[in-house]
Every structure is written in structure tokens, then in C-alpha cells.
Motif scaffolding. Structure first.
Motif, short mmCIF file in Angstrom:
data_model
loop_
_atom_site.label_atom_id
_atom_site.label_comp_id
_atom_site.label_asym_id
_atom_site.label_seq_id
_atom_site.Cartn_x
_atom_site.Cartn_y
_atom_site.Cartn_z
N CYS A 15 0.83 -1.21 0.00
CA CYS A 15 0.00 0.00 0.00
C CYS A 15 0.85 1.26 0.00
N ILE A 20 -1.23 3.67 -2.43
CA ILE A 20 -2.66 3.35 -2.42
C ILE A 20 -3.36 4.01 -1.25
N ILE A 21 -2.65 4.08 -0.11
CA ILE A 21 -3.19 4.70 1.10
C ILE A 21 -2.19 5.75 1.55
N ASN A 59 -14.52 2.31 4.32
CA ASN A 59 -13.62 2.98 3.39
C ASN A 59 -12.48 2.12 2.84
N TYR A 60 -12.11 1.06 3.54
CA TYR A 60 -10.90 0.35 3.16
C TYR A 60 -11.10 -1.16 2.92
N LYS A 61 -12.30 -1.66 3.10
CA LYS A 61 -12.55 -3.10 3.00
C LYS A 61 -12.16 -3.65 1.63
N GLU A 62 -12.72 -3.11 0.56
CA GLU A 62 -12.44 -3.63 -0.78
C GLU A 62 -10.97 -3.43 -1.15
N LEU A 63 -10.41 -2.32 -0.77
CA LEU A 63 -9.01 -2.03 -1.08
C LEU A 63 -8.09 -3.05 -0.42
N LEU A 64 -8.30 -3.29 0.88
CA LEU A 64 -7.45 -4.24 1.59
C LEU A 64 -7.66 -5.66 1.10
N GLU A 65 -8.89 -6.01 0.75
CA GLU A 65 -9.14 -7.35 0.21
C GLU A 65 -8.40 -7.54 -1.11
N ASP A 66 -8.36 -6.51 -1.93
CA ASP A 66 -7.66 -6.58 -3.21
C ASP A 66 -6.16 -6.76 -2.99
N VAL A 67 -5.58 -6.01 -2.04
CA VAL A 67 -4.14 -6.12 -1.78
C VAL A 67 -3.82 -7.47 -1.13
#
Length: 458
Positions: A15, A20-21, A59-67
Motif C-alpha cells: 500500500c 494506495i493509502i 472505506n478500506y474493506k475492498e481495497l485491503l481485500e484486493d491487496v
């Protein structure tokens, strides 16, 4: 990978490396996540509060799942659990604000306990200021050889003074023998006026032209003031030729400081120009948290969010809110609550609430730009500078207030209707031919409206 901890470390590294973050968001939300393990198709984490849990899942669920999928090669479902609530359910007594109002004097006295140093460690870095922060750090580390001059600009209350004060502290910490001078534009001007009155500018010259680092805060104060600009121009040349560091702050970039001499604006562009803009929500959240930490004040996340969502454009307001919460906590013997935050924000917004645009405000603004006084504009003086300023002021009054021409004439020392018509028509014609004048007048109108966003309609 040997453990879920290592997996999470790889996620955070990914990230950060891929931007990304943001750094602020990483520190505020991600770093405090505790990795529990992979349970079936779930990647399970633990956090301290329901508020943080809600932010992460929203805010971050989909992003963290993708990473996570990129890191471990499996599609996992992010699960964030919250540790147990406080035994008292997190409820806090609401103070009696009527009683607190009676203790207003005591409240302000308690502000004396709410102070901290303006250094690099207490400055919160986000996307809105990271470039300016890096530039200031570089200058403080190697003054005179990196980014000289350094010009920082941005609206009031976003941290420019904090950064340049941090430069001063850092330079002196590295070498206490350095002659570092921090001065506001107004103080520089007042010292010059005093020296001229005493008919001896030698001490003034010696002070500023022997600086190892000269920091001038709010250079826009020099606008329209020819003698101050002349003195600063020569001081700048002496210091720059000797490799001494110069740091400038302003509310506008050099190109927009229309009433500063072009030769001065050109010199500002010799070095580095960095801007500071309005911070995003996460930076504001981190600023509140950091200010509270420095004051040994624990503010619940939901209260921090409440403040960050309502005070958006000025870091000084955020700082003021934290200081007032500190004072209220001392007086009410109660942890900060939403009710307390509402009272604090109401006070701050009331203090900052713009009043309707008046002729007096317009005349004062135009007078400041042209380096004269409001009395000059209303007087019968006919020097070129005063006459031009008077016409511009009449034009701007008509533009932003819509007042009748006869009423404007009364405000300008009892001038008749025809005089005001002539002045406005004269400026209207000049604006079509003179691009510099048009930019100057547009900037005056813009500044007035920004300071007073809700002017009355005619």
C-alpha cells in the motif's frame, strides 16, 4: 510466508510503495490493526474501537481485500472485530454549559497550559502539505545551499508559520551560533519606519543583512509599500550573494502579488515555490489527534470525527478546538463529548463568522493594496496613486455591494453622483485595456468575497 503478521506487513508495504493509502491514513487507521489470522476464507483483524472498525469497513474493506489477494494469491474476506466496550458503555456526563459560561475567565486562563512547540515533530504531514514539509526539512538541514530562496504560500491558518518556525528551531539546534532571524512582514515594516523616523537605518541594515537565515512571514504586507520593498530588495540581494538562506511565506504565489515590484517577484522564483492547501479529512483527523496527544488529552474517535467534519479549512481552528476541549475538561472534570465539541465549534464559528461587506471594508482593502490609508481615499488629495485607488474603490464598492451611486458618493466624502459615475466608467474602460489592472481589481474583489462569503444583496 510464516505468519499472518508477515502477510500484513507485506500488505502495508504494498500500500505504501504503490501510494494506495496516504501516510496519514496508514498511521491513523491501518497501523493499529492487529492481525489475528486467516480463518477459512476470512482474514481476521482486531481494532480498539467501534469507530475505527466502521471506518475500515466503510472505506478500506475492498481495497485491503484486493491487496491481500495480490499478496497471498487467495481471495479473502476482510473481517474486523472490535475489542470489548468500556465497562460504562462509553457514556460520559454532559457538562452544564450555562455554568461553564460563568467561568469564562477561568477558561481562558487555562489556555496557558495548552501550549506546545512548533517544530517538525509536531507537524502533521498529509498530501496537502507534504511537498512544503520536505522542502522546509531540506532547508533546515542544509541552509543556504538548498532551495534558496524558499517561498511557501497558502491560505491563512494552514501551517506556514509552524513550518518556518520549525526551520528556525532545527537550524539553531544544529548550530546554536547561527544568526537566525524570524520576522513578520508587518514587524519588518514597523522597524523600518522607526529607523527612518530616527534618521538612522544603519542598525536596521546591520540586523537584517548579517543574518545567516532570514525568515519573513506574510510578505504580502509589503504590497503597495515602496520603501519597504526597496529595503527588502537590497537585503535580499546582500544575503543571497553571500549564500545566506532566505525563507518567505505569503497567502498567494509570487505571480499573484501584483503590487509587489516585479524585480522582487522574479527573485522569489530563483529558488523553490511550495504551496500548502486545505487538508483532507484524514489529515484533519490526525492533526486533532496529535494536538490532543501533545496536550495530554484523550479525545474519543467519534468526537475527533465530529470536529474534523465541521472544521475543514483552517488548522488554527482545529488547534483552537482541542485547546478549548482541554480547558472544558479541566473545568467540567469530564472527558470530551459530542456535546462539548458542539459548544466549542459553535464558539469558533461564531468568532469567525463574516459580517456583511461594508464600504469601510472595501475602502480598507483597496487602501492596503495601494499602500495608502482609508482617510486618503475619502480625502480631497489628488496624487496619482490616491486618485487611482479612489476610483478603484468606488468601482469595487459598486461591484460587491450594488449600492446606489448617490449612496456611494456620500460614503466617499460626500462626492456627487456624477463624480462616482465618472470614476466607475473610467475604471471600466481601463480594465478593458490594462490586463494588469484587471488582474489587480479581480484579486481585490476575490479577496473581499472570500473573507465575506455571504454578502448582502442590493
Amino acid at each position: 510466508m510464516n505468519s499472518f503478521d508477515e502477510v500484513f506487513n507485506q500488505v502495508k508495504k504494498y500500500c505504501t510503495e504503490h501510494d494506495i493509502i496516504t501516510g496519514v491514513a496508514m498511521k491513523t487507521w491501518i497501523e493499529s490493526m492487529v492481525p489475528v489470522g486467516i480463518e477459512g476464507s476470512d482474514a481476521v483483524f482486531m481494532v480498539n474501537t467501534e469507530f475505527q472498525q466502521g471506518v475500515l469497513m466503510s472505506n478500506y474493506k475492498e481495497l485491503l481485500e484486493d491487496v491481500l489477494e495480490k499478496t497471498v494469491g487467495l481471495k479473502l474476506n476482510l473481517v474486523v472485530n472490535c475489542m470489548s466496550r468500556k465497562a460504562d458503555g462509553g457514556k460520559t456526563a454532559v457538562p452544564d454549559f450555562d455554568e461553564l459560561d460563568e467561568k469564562h475567565e477561568e477558561l481562558h486562563k487555562s489556555y496557558e497550559l495548552a501550549e506546545y512547540d512548533y517544530n517538525f515533530n509536531t507537524f502533521i504531514v498529509g498530501r496537502s502539505n507534504e511537498f512544503a514539509f520536505a522542502a522546509c526539512k531540506a532547508v533546515a538541514t542544509d541552509a543556504g545551499t538548498t532551495y534558496n530562496p524558499l517561498f511557501i504560500y497558502g491560505p491563512s491558518g494552514l501551517g506556514k508559520t509552524h513550518l518556518v518556525t520549525a526551520i528556525k528551531h532545527e537550524v539553531l539546534q544544529r548550530d546554536p551560533h547561527k544568526n537566525v532571524i524570524y520576522v513578520t512582514g508587518e514587524s519588518f515594516g514597523n522597524e523600518l519606519i522607526k529607523a527612518i523616523d530616527q534618521r538612522d537605518t544603519s542598525v536596521f541594515h546591520d540586523k537584517y543583512r548579517n543574518a545567516d537565515v532570514l525568515i519573513v512571514d506574510d510578505i504580502q504586507f509589503f504590497s503597495g509599500k515602496e520603501r519597504m520593498q526597496e529595503e527588502f530588495f537590497h537585503t535580499f540581494n546582500v544575503l543571497h550573494s553571500e549564500g545566506k538562506q532566505i525563507v518567505i511565506t505569503s497567502d498567494k504565489p509570487p505571480r499573484d502579488l501584483k503590487t509587489l515590484e516585479e524585480r522582487i517577484r522574479n527573485r522569489f522564483e530563483w529558488g523553490l515555490i511550495a504551496d500548502i492547501s486545505i487538508p483532507d479529512f484524514e489529515t484533519r483527523f490526525a492533526i486533532i489527534r496529535r494536538k490532543a496527544e501533545l496536550l495530554d488529552l484523550k479525545i474519543p474517535d467519534e468526537v475527533t470525527e465530529f470536529i474534523a467534519n465541521r472544521l475543514k479549512t483552517n488548522i488554527r481552528q482545529l488547534e483552537g478546538a482541542v485547546k478549548k476541549l482541554k480547558a472544558l475538561k479541566m473545568l467540567a472534570n469530564s472527558s470530551p463529548t459530542i456535546s462539548m465539541a458542539q459548544s466549542v465549534i459553535r464558539d469558533i464559528l461564531t468568532d469567525d463568522q463574516p459580517i456583511p461587506i461594508t464600504v469601510e471594508k472595501v475602502i480598507a482593502e483597496v487602501a492596503n493594496v495601494y499602500g495608502i490609508t482609508p482617510e486618503d481615499i475619502r480625502s480631497s488629495k489628488r496624487t496619482s496613486q490616491i486618485s487611482t485607488a479612489r476610483k478603484v474603490a468606488a468601482y469595487v464598492v459598486r461591484e460587491v455591494t450594488g449600492m446606489p451611486l448617490a449612496a456611494i458618493g456620500m460614503e466617499f466624502g460626500g462626492r456627487d453622483h456624477s463624480t462616482i459615475v465618472y470614476a466607475i466608467n473610467n475604471v471600466t474602460t481601463a480594465l478593458k485595456k490594462d490586463a494588469n489592472l484587471k488582474e489587480l481589481v479581480d484579486d481585490i474583489i476575490k479577496d473581499i468575497r472570500e473573507k465575506n462569503p455571504n454578502p448582502p444583496t442590493a
